[in-house]
Design a protein around this motif. Structure first.
Motif, PDB file in Angstrom:
ATOM      1  N   ALA A  23      41.686 216.203  61.435  1.00 27.35           N
ATOM      2  CA  ALA A  23      41.002 217.069  62.404  1.00 27.35           C
ATOM      3  C   ALA A  23      41.965 217.891  63.281  1.00 27.35           C
ATOM      4  CB  ALA A  23      40.051 216.247  63.269  1.00 27.35           C
ATOM      5  N   PRO A  24      43.012 217.299  63.852  1.00 27.38           N
ATOM      6  CA  PRO A  24      43.880 218.097  64.733  1.00 27.38           C
ATOM      7  C   PRO A  24      44.614 219.246  64.024  1.00 27.38           C
ATOM      8  CG  PRO A  24      44.217 215.757  65.120  1.00 27.38           C
ATOM      9  CD  PRO A  24      43.381 215.886  63.895  1.00 27.38           C
ATOM     10  N   THR A  25      44.963 219.074  62.770  1.00 32.51           N
ATOM     11  CA  THR A  25      45.734 220.090  62.054  1.00 32.51           C
ATOM     12  C   THR A  25      44.908 220.837  61.016  1.00 32.51           C
ATOM     13  OG1 THR A  25      46.423 218.511  60.367  1.00 32.51           O
ATOM     14  CG2 THR A  25      47.878 218.774  62.264  1.00 32.51           C
ATOM     15  N   GLU A  26      43.747 220.292  60.668  1.00 30.82           N
ATOM     16  CA  GLU A  26      42.890 220.815  59.598  1.00 30.82           C
ATOM     17  C   GLU A  26      43.618 220.819  58.257  1.00 30.82           C
ATOM     18  OE1 GLU A  26      41.410 224.590  60.938  1.00 30.82           O
ATOM     19  OE2 GLU A  26      40.250 223.663  62.529  1.00 30.82           O
ATOM     20  N   ASN A  27      44.628 219.957  58.141  1.00 27.55           N
ATOM     21  CA  ASN A  27      45.397 219.849  56.901  1.00 27.55           C
ATOM     22  C   ASN A  27      45.881 218.408  56.785  1.00 27.55           C
ATOM     23  OD1 ASN A  27      47.601 219.765  55.054  1.00 27.55           O
ATOM     24  ND2 ASN A  27      47.873 221.980  55.278  1.00 27.55           N
TER      25      ASN A  27
END
Length: 112
Positions: A23-27
């Motif tokens: 979630a924080p990096t979307e990766n």
């Protein structure tokens, strides 16, 4: 360094929601890379702390044949063996939003 003695990190393997991790990096790969780097830092900190504590109880002897079983050293070692592993501590920090990270590629493209 986080307080490893009072961490909520699991001691055994647990299944985590992938969406929470990335979630924080979307990766997911970037998230795992950041967590991995933090786990290496935590491992280094724990190792340094452990060696310092063991050194406090060290008994030096000139004879290589004499081996002393030091109860304090054994207890310190057992304590550290029971702690959550560095990767579990790093994942817990990540989920609690306690790891600072920045994307240097994004910064470069903004500056350029």
């Amino acid at each position: 360094m986080m307080d490893i003695k009072n961490s909520d990190a699991p001691i055994s393997t647990v299944t985590l929601d992938k969406d929470l991790i990335d979630a924080p990096t979307e990766n997911i790969y970037e998230a795992i890379s950041i967590i991995s780097k933090r786990a290496n830092q935590i491992n280094g900190d724990i190792k340094k702390e452990l060696l310092e504590k063991l050194d406090e109880f060290a008994t030096y002897n000139d004879s290589l044949e004499e081996i002393f079983e030091n109860k304090e050293q054994i207890e310190v070692s057992k304590f550290y063996e029971r702690l959550p592993k560095p990767h579990a501590l790093a994942v817990q920090e990540w989920l609690e939003d306690k790891i600072y990270y920045r994307n240097t590629k994004e910064e470069e493209s903004l500056e350029g």
